[in-house]
Design a protein around this motif. Structure first.
Motif, PDB file in Angstrom:
ATOM      1  N   ALA A  35      -0.412 -11.365   7.395  1.00  0.00           N
ATOM      2  CA  ALA A  35      -0.487 -10.185   6.526  1.00  0.00           C
ATOM      3  C   ALA A  35      -1.931  -9.738   6.308  1.00  0.00           C
ATOM      4  CB  ALA A  35       0.186 -10.467   5.192  1.00  0.00           C
ATOM      5  N   ASP A  36      -2.886 -10.620   6.621  1.00  0.00           N
ATOM      6  CA  ASP A  36      -4.290 -10.231   6.483  1.00  0.00           C
ATOM      7  C   ASP A  36      -4.646  -9.091   7.439  1.00  0.00           C
ATOM      8  OD1 ASP A  36      -4.586 -12.032   4.534  1.00  0.00           O
ATOM      9  OD2 ASP A  36      -5.756 -13.495   5.679  1.00  0.00           O
ATOM     10  N   ALA A  37      -3.752  -8.807   8.401  1.00  0.00           N
ATOM     11  CA  ALA A  37      -3.983  -7.656   9.281  1.00  0.00           C
ATOM     12  C   ALA A  37      -3.973  -6.353   8.463  1.00  0.00           C
ATOM     13  CB  ALA A  37      -2.893  -7.603  10.346  1.00  0.00           C
ATOM     14  N   LEU A  38      -3.315  -6.398   7.303  1.00  0.00           N
ATOM     15  CA  LEU A  38      -3.312  -5.206   6.436  1.00  0.00           C
ATOM     16  C   LEU A  38      -4.600  -5.178   5.632  1.00  0.00           C
ATOM     17  CD1 LEU A  38       0.332  -5.535   5.101  1.00  0.00           C
ATOM     18  CD2 LEU A  38      -0.536  -3.552   6.344  1.00  0.00           C
ATOM     19  N   PRO A  39      -5.187  -4.005   5.424  1.00  0.00           N
ATOM     20  CA  PRO A  39      -6.410  -3.956   4.616  1.00  0.00           C
ATOM     21  C   PRO A  39      -6.132  -4.454   3.190  1.00  0.00           C
ATOM     22  CG  PRO A  39      -5.558  -1.747   5.061  1.00  0.00           C
ATOM     23  CD  PRO A  39      -4.755  -2.685   5.891  1.00  0.00           C
ATOM     24  N   MET A  40      -7.131  -5.111   2.612  1.00  0.00           N
ATOM     25  CA  MET A  40      -6.975  -5.656   1.273  1.00  0.00           C
ATOM     26  C   MET A  40      -6.735  -4.514   0.279  1.00  0.00           C
ATOM     27  SD  MET A  40      -9.186  -8.862   0.193  1.00  0.00           S
ATOM     28  CE  MET A  40     -10.608  -8.088  -0.473  1.00  0.00           C
ATOM     29  N   GLY A  41      -6.111  -4.836  -0.819  1.00  0.00           N
ATOM     30  CA  GLY A  41      -5.890  -3.817  -1.847  1.00  0.00           C
ATOM     31  C   GLY A  41      -4.462  -3.331  -1.839  1.00  0.00           C
ATOM     32  N   ARG A  42      -4.316  -2.047  -2.123  1.00  0.00           N
ATOM     33  CA  ARG A  42      -2.972  -1.520  -2.364  1.00  0.00           C
ATOM     34  C   ARG A  42      -2.031  -1.725  -1.197  1.00  0.00           C
ATOM     35  NH1 ARG A  42       0.337   1.011  -5.569  1.00  0.00           N
ATOM     36  NH2 ARG A  42      -1.180   0.681  -7.202  1.00  0.00           N
ATOM     37  N   LYS A  43      -2.526  -1.527   0.037  1.00  0.00           N
ATOM     38  CA  LYS A  43      -1.632  -1.622   1.193  1.00  0.00           C
ATOM     39  C   LYS A  43      -1.018  -3.014   1.297  1.00  0.00           C
ATOM     40  CE  LYS A  43      -1.414   1.162   5.028  1.00  0.00           C
ATOM     41  NZ  LYS A  43      -1.751   1.600   6.352  1.00  0.00           N
ATOM     42  N   ARG A  44      -1.872  -4.004   1.118  1.00  0.00           N
ATOM     43  CA  ARG A  44      -1.382  -5.369   1.230  1.00  0.00           C
ATOM     44  C   ARG A  44      -0.432  -5.684   0.069  1.00  0.00           C
ATOM     45  NH1 ARG A  44      -5.772  -9.976   2.258  1.00  0.00           N
ATOM     46  NH2 ARG A  44      -6.588  -8.508   3.783  1.00  0.00           N
ATOM     47  N   ARG A  45      -0.793  -5.167  -1.099  1.00  0.00           N
ATOM     48  CA  ARG A  45       0.056  -5.423  -2.268  1.00  0.00           C
ATOM     49  C   ARG A  45       1.434  -4.797  -2.101  1.00  0.00           C
ATOM     50  NH1 ARG A  45      -4.055  -4.135  -5.457  1.00  0.00           N
ATOM     51  NH2 ARG A  45      -3.118  -2.157  -5.974  1.00  0.00           N
ATOM     52  N   ASP A  46       1.455  -3.557  -1.581  1.00  0.00           N
ATOM     53  CA  ASP A  46       2.741  -2.879  -1.382  1.00  0.00           C
ATOM     54  C   ASP A  46       3.618  -3.679  -0.429  1.00  0.00           C
ATOM     55  OD1 ASP A  46       2.040  -0.911  -3.060  1.00  0.00           O
ATOM     56  OD2 ASP A  46       1.601   0.605  -1.534  1.00  0.00           O
ATOM     57  N   PHE A  47       2.993  -4.220   0.617  1.00  0.00           N
ATOM     58  CA  PHE A  47       3.730  -5.019   1.592  1.00  0.00           C
ATOM     59  C   PHE A  47       4.406  -6.214   0.907  1.00  0.00           C
ATOM     60  CE2 PHE A  47       3.323  -8.985   4.035  1.00  0.00           C
ATOM     61  CZ  PHE A  47       4.272  -8.748   5.034  1.00  0.00           C
ATOM     62  N   TRP A  48       3.625  -6.947   0.115  1.00  0.00           N
ATOM     63  CA  TRP A  48       4.181  -8.142  -0.536  1.00  0.00           C
ATOM     64  C   TRP A  48       5.224  -7.771  -1.587  1.00  0.00           C
ATOM     65  CZ3 TRP A  48       4.152 -12.328   1.937  1.00  0.00           C
ATOM     66  CH2 TRP A  48       3.055 -12.729   2.712  1.00  0.00           C
ATOM     67  N   ALA A  49       5.004  -6.677  -2.290  1.00  0.00           N
ATOM     68  CA  ALA A  49       5.980  -6.252  -3.305  1.00  0.00           C
ATOM     69  C   ALA A  49       7.304  -5.928  -2.617  1.00  0.00           C
ATOM     70  CB  ALA A  49       5.451  -5.049  -4.068  1.00  0.00           C
ATOM     71  N   ASP A  50       7.213  -5.273  -1.484  1.00  0.00           N
ATOM     72  CA  ASP A  50       8.394  -4.943  -0.692  1.00  0.00           C
ATOM     73  C   ASP A  50       9.146  -6.211  -0.300  1.00  0.00           C
ATOM     74  OD1 ASP A  50       9.396  -2.549  -0.143  1.00  0.00           O
ATOM     75  OD2 ASP A  50       8.325  -2.192   1.736  1.00  0.00           O
ATOM     76  N   TYR A  51       8.381  -7.216   0.117  1.00  0.00           N
ATOM     77  CA  TYR A  51       8.988  -8.469   0.569  1.00  0.00           C
ATOM     78  C   TYR A  51       9.655  -9.224  -0.584  1.00  0.00           C
ATOM     79  CZ  TYR A  51       9.224 -13.401   1.956  1.00  0.00           C
ATOM     80  OH  TYR A  51       9.638 -14.686   2.177  1.00  0.00           O
ATOM     81  N   TYR A  52       8.905  -9.435  -1.669  1.00  0.00           N
ATOM     82  CA  TYR A  52       9.425 -10.283  -2.743  1.00  0.00           C
ATOM     83  C   TYR A  52      10.510  -9.613  -3.583  1.00  0.00           C
ATOM     84  CZ  TYR A  52       6.180 -14.041  -1.922  1.00  0.00           C
ATOM     85  OH  TYR A  52       5.533 -15.098  -1.353  1.00  0.00           O
ATOM     86  N   PHE A  53      10.412  -8.315  -3.739  1.00  0.00           N
ATOM     87  CA  PHE A  53      11.320  -7.685  -4.694  1.00  0.00           C
ATOM     88  C   PHE A  53      12.382  -6.805  -4.045  1.00  0.00           C
ATOM     89  CE2 PHE A  53       7.273  -8.434  -6.903  1.00  0.00           C
ATOM     90  CZ  PHE A  53       7.729  -9.432  -7.735  1.00  0.00           C
ATOM     91  N   ASP A  54      12.303  -6.635  -2.731  1.00  0.00           N
ATOM     92  CA  ASP A  54      13.266  -5.729  -2.126  1.00  0.00           C
ATOM     93  C   ASP A  54      13.860  -6.341  -0.845  1.00  0.00           C
ATOM     94  OD1 ASP A  54      14.728  -3.572  -1.513  1.00  0.00           O
ATOM     95  OD2 ASP A  54      13.082  -2.198  -1.086  1.00  0.00           O
ATOM     96  N   HIS A  55      13.119  -6.243   0.261  1.00  0.00           N
ATOM     97  CA  HIS A  55      13.687  -6.696   1.536  1.00  0.00           C
ATOM     98  C   HIS A  55      13.886  -8.209   1.620  1.00  0.00           C
ATOM     99  CE1 HIS A  55      12.474  -2.646   2.539  1.00  0.00           C
ATOM    100  NE2 HIS A  55      13.288  -2.719   3.573  1.00  0.00           N
ATOM    101  N   GLY A  56      12.927  -8.982   1.104  1.00  0.00           N
ATOM    102  CA  GLY A  56      12.973 -10.433   1.219  1.00  0.00           C
ATOM    103  C   GLY A  56      14.259 -11.026   0.641  1.00  0.00           C
ATOM    104  N   PRO A  57      14.526 -10.810  -0.657  1.00  0.00           N
ATOM    105  CA  PRO A  57      15.725 -11.409  -1.253  1.00  0.00           C
ATOM    106  C   PRO A  57      17.002 -10.988  -0.526  1.00  0.00           C
ATOM    107  CG  PRO A  57      14.341 -10.384  -2.942  1.00  0.00           C
ATOM    108  CD  PRO A  57      13.727 -10.058  -1.631  1.00  0.00           C
ATOM    109  N   ARG A  58      17.063  -9.719  -0.116  1.00  0.00           N
ATOM    110  CA  ARG A  58      18.287  -9.257   0.564  1.00  0.00           C
ATOM    111  C   ARG A  58      18.457  -9.970   1.898  1.00  0.00           C
ATOM    112  NH1 ARG A  58      18.259  -3.587   1.655  1.00  0.00           N
ATOM    113  NH2 ARG A  58      16.259  -3.212   0.640  1.00  0.00           N
TER     114      ARG A  58
END
Ligand code: SAH
Length: 464
Positions: free
Chosen positions: A165-188
């Motif tokens: 995931a470090d391929a994503l620039p630090m900051g909002r982009k990386r945060r959005d990615f992880w938020a997507d994973y933990y709270f949306d796509h990941g659990p499903r």
């Protein structure tokens, strides 16, 4: 906060427990979740402890503790459930340099063990400084229900993916990615296809986020209200939750700043009336600069940002730079102040209009249409009026306002240190001097606290 919560790395470190009964068992069950080297001292260990020793999960010494037994230990637990023995072993452990906890003895302990919700690698620790173990247990139960058991595996899979995931620039982009994973796509994905599903979700998401367009910067002008955090709007809460940068004024209370996203960059541009301040041009530049970098900026202003907030200067700077902005209204000091005295800002038959005035402007004390205000039954909310009180009083009296017109000053409206000074136009300046009010204060001209007003009416009726 008397105890500072930290997570101690115990892998490979010594942890010593004295005791072989129930208290020791409870602590050992927790400690065995770690990778610490455990040593237990007890002449009479419970069978469970003996079994764990046989399995090689801890070292058991069938004797009481002696000086030197806790050398090089990071932590020591006194769990003999005997005050004299606990005091003796704790003294040894302290002398040996270990940090000491005595079970069920807050005063004798250097650290306490919190209630724990275990979703390894996610661990939630709950402490009440020993004040309310019942409360800690209730919170633990609540969290146990709320945090899905899949959180642990999801976090473990996520942790292994962090390098990718470090391929994503630090900051909002990386945060959005992880938020997507933990709270949306990941659990499903985990629920549908287990660990492999979560892994595949991560890979798909990374691809998508790498190719996503950069989200442009945005500046939210957010009203923080008069100080009570419960008077924030839901929109304000959300903006604070999502902020990358928060640029705030002096009157925004610490309780509200506490609600900002932990990682947000906090910039104080506090302005003291007549005092040192960040020049407006610097604030304009700051907002533009962060907006340009693509940040979600919250420009946090006390009360409502559109009331004496110098909002237009900042909006013009953003427009000139082509940066998007929006306004989240807040509760202005006038609204909080009339609420504090149980009055309305307008009232049928009394005043059909209300003025918001400032006591001073950039040139000093501000001039207004005093003559219009001096007519009976007028109501005005005067901001920044404390220092200008004598000036305002003089002008209004000069233009024929009745000396007994009620005037109420509300300091720190909506905050725990709120104070109300009920006076009249004639006595305004002297009463204000005498009261020596601290903090921001709003002057309500033409309004008395409802209780005082009722008392005055009562007197008048008696006289008739
Ligand atoms: N935008 C703000 C006003 C900013 S000007 C608002 O809408 O409330 C700053 C002045 O607001 C202070 O000098 C004081 O007159 C008033 N003020 C702000 N917070 C206040 C509070 N909690 N209690 C009383 N007055 C307050």
């Amino acid at each position: 906060m008397q105890h500072f919560p930290i997570f101690v790395a115990l892998a490979g470190r010594r942890v010593v427990v004295s005791g072989g009964g129930d208290a020791a068992l409870a602590k050992l069950r927790l400690l065995m979740k770690t990778e610490a080297h455990l040593t237990v001292f007890s002449p009479t260990p419970a069978p469970e402890i003996e079994a764990w020793a046989d399995e090689g999960r801890l070292a058991l010494r069938r004797r009481a503790m002696e000086p030197g037994d806790a050398l090089c230990a990071a932590l020591f637990y006194g769990a003999d459930e005997d005050d004299a023995e606990d005091a003796r072993t704790a003294a040894i452990a302290r002398a040996d340099g270990a940090l000491v906890n005595i079970v069920d003895n807050l005063e004798g302990s250097q650290f306490i063990t919190p209630a724990i919700v275990d979703r390894d690698p996610v661990t939630v620790a709950i402490g009440t400084e020993g004040a309310a173990p019942v409360l800690a247990r209730a919170i633990k139960r609540d969290l146990e229900e709320r945090l899905p058991v899949t959180l642990g595996p999801l976090a473990r899979i996520g942790k292994a993916f962090r390098k990718m995931a470090d391929a994503l620039p630090m900051g909002r982009k990386r945060r959005d990615f992880w938020a997507d994973y933990y709270f949306d796509h990941g659990p499903r994905a985990y629920e549908a296809q287990g660990a492999n599903g979560a892994q595949a979700a991560l890979e798909g998401l990374l691809e998508r986020h790498l190719n996503a367009e950069d989200r442009p910067g945005h500046v939210h002008f957010v009203g923080a209200g008069p100080g009570d955090p419960e008077l924030l709007t839901l929109k304000a809460r959300r903006a604070l939750d999502e902020a990358d940068v928060v640029i705030y004024d002096r009157l925004v209370t610490p309780e509200i700043l506490e609600l900002c996203r932990r990682e947000a960059m906090m910039i104080d541009v506090g302005k003291e009336a007549f005092g040192p301040s960040t020049p407006q041009a610097d604030i304009d530049r700051l907002i533009v600069e962060h907006g340009r970098q693509g940040a979600q900026v919250v420009r946090l202003k006390s009360g409502d940002p559109t009331v004496f907030g110098r909002l237009d200067e900042e909006i013009e700077a953003l427009d000139a730079a082509g940066i998007a902005w929006s306004i989240v209204p807040g509760i202005t000091a006038a609204s909080a102040s009339v609420a504090a005295i149980g009055q309305s800002l307008t009232r049928r038959g009394r005043n059909a209009s209300v003025r918001f005035l400032t006591g001073h402007d950039m040139k000093g004390f501000a001039d207004h249409d005093w003559k219009a205000l001096a007519r009976s039954s007028e109501v005005a909310a005067i901001y920044m009026g404390k220092r200008a009180a004598r000036f305002i009083q003089g002008r209004l009296l000069m233009h024929g306002a009745a000396p007994d017109t009620p005037v109420t000053i509300i300091a720190n409206a909506s905050r725990p240190d709120q104070r109300i000074l009920a006076t009249s136009l004639a006595t305004l300046a002297t009463d204000l001097d005498e009261a020596a009010l601290d903090g921001p204060a709003l002057t309500l001209f033409g309004l008395a606290p409802r209780a005082a007003e009722a008392a005055a009416h009562h007197l008048i009726q008696e006289a008739l």
